[in-house]
Write a protein that holds these residues in place. Structure first.
Motif, short mmCIF file in Angstrom:
data_model
loop_
_atom_site.label_atom_id
_atom_site.label_comp_id
_atom_site.label_asym_id
_atom_site.label_seq_id
_atom_site.Cartn_x
_atom_site.Cartn_y
_atom_site.Cartn_z
N ASN A 26 -29.47 -13.99 -24.90
CA ASN A 26 -30.12 -13.80 -23.50
C ASN A 26 -31.52 -14.10 -23.57
N LEU A 27 -31.74 -15.12 -22.88
CA LEU A 27 -33.39 -15.55 -23.11
C LEU A 27 -34.32 -15.20 -21.87
N THR A 28 -34.02 -14.18 -21.11
CA THR A 28 -35.00 -13.55 -20.29
C THR A 28 -36.34 -13.11 -21.00
N LEU A 29 -37.44 -13.51 -20.29
CA LEU A 29 -38.90 -13.21 -20.75
C LEU A 29 -38.79 -11.65 -21.09
N ASP A 30 -38.22 -10.78 -20.57
CA ASP A 30 -38.35 -9.27 -20.77
C ASP A 30 -37.54 -8.99 -22.05
N GLN A 31 -36.70 -9.84 -22.40
CA GLN A 31 -35.65 -9.81 -23.80
C GLN A 31 -36.49 -10.25 -24.83
N LEU A 32 -37.51 -11.39 -24.84
CA LEU A 32 -37.98 -11.84 -25.97
C LEU A 32 -39.40 -11.15 -26.39
N HIS A 33 -39.38 -11.18 -27.66
CA HIS A 33 -40.75 -10.57 -28.23
C HIS A 33 -41.54 -11.38 -29.13
N TRP A 34 -42.87 -11.74 -28.74
CA TRP A 34 -43.74 -12.65 -29.52
C TRP A 34 -44.59 -11.80 -30.19
N GLN A 35 -45.10 -12.50 -31.28
CA GLN A 35 -46.17 -11.81 -31.99
C GLN A 35 -47.08 -12.72 -32.21
N PRO A 36 -48.09 -12.73 -31.64
CA PRO A 36 -49.30 -13.84 -31.80
C PRO A 36 -49.85 -13.60 -32.98
N VAL A 37 -49.92 -14.67 -34.02
CA VAL A 37 -50.46 -14.58 -35.18
C VAL A 37 -51.52 -15.61 -35.33
N GLY A 63 -34.32 -19.44 -17.51
CA GLY A 63 -35.10 -18.39 -18.40
C GLY A 63 -36.66 -18.75 -18.75
N PRO A 64 -36.90 -18.79 -19.78
CA PRO A 64 -38.25 -18.80 -20.09
C PRO A 64 -39.08 -19.96 -20.10
N LEU A 65 -38.18 -21.23 -20.17
CA LEU A 65 -38.81 -22.55 -20.19
C LEU A 65 -39.96 -22.75 -18.92
N PRO A 66 -39.43 -22.64 -17.63
CA PRO A 66 -40.28 -22.78 -16.71
C PRO A 66 -41.53 -21.75 -16.60
#
Length: 160
Positions: A26-37, A63-66
């Protein structure tokens, strides 16, 4: 380059899940977690993958691409080229890893899944197959001093 990196970090694990387990995360933005480094890649964590089914194309493009594309001032031509390049790069990496581990069936599956994804619009018009070559430039060469950096291996600007 940031756009291409983010797209590749998203597509690679999703493609691997399809190739290895025939499951689409499931690639919805609310399911993805990014850690900026700073100065490095953006670590990404995905939610647990549903038991079966799913459509990778729909998960990516609905999902996230747009949303990721909206954050960058790049033409649609370059954005879609980046996605096509990321799909091809992920499939190549998966295939090479499978072959180095004596798993030719997985290598073939990686290419089959990527070929299927790359045959759908708008990705179908973003590249030429065999060998893969994108029809747009990611513009990395412009980041170098005097805008005279190297070209990527699949760049449209490379001479065949």
């Amino acid at each position: 380059m940031t756009h291409l990196g983010l797209v590749a970090r998203l597509i690679s694990p999703a493609l691997a899940a399809v190739v290895l387990e025939d499951r689409v995360p499931n690639l919805t933005l609310d399911q993805l977690h990014w850690q900026p480094v700073l100065g490095g890649v953006f670590p990404l964590s995905l939610p647990p993958i549903p038991p079966a089914g799913g459509d990778l194309y729909r998960e990516l493009f609905d999902g996230p691409l747009p949303a990721i594309a909206q954050a960058f001032e790049l033409s649609d031509h370059i954005l879609i080229g980046n996605v096509a390049s990321a799909v091809n790069g992920a499939a190549t990496a998966l295939s090479n890893a499978a072959l180095s581990n004596a798993a030719p069936t997985l290598a073939a599956r990686a290419h089959a899944v990527a070929t299927d994804l790359l045959s759908t619009p708008p990705l179908r018009d973003a590249h030429t197959p065999n060998p893969f070559r994108r029809r747009s430039c990611c513009l990395i060469y412009r980041a170098a001093p005097d805008r005279d950096g190297p070209l990527c291996g699949d760049c449209v600007l490379n001479k065949p």
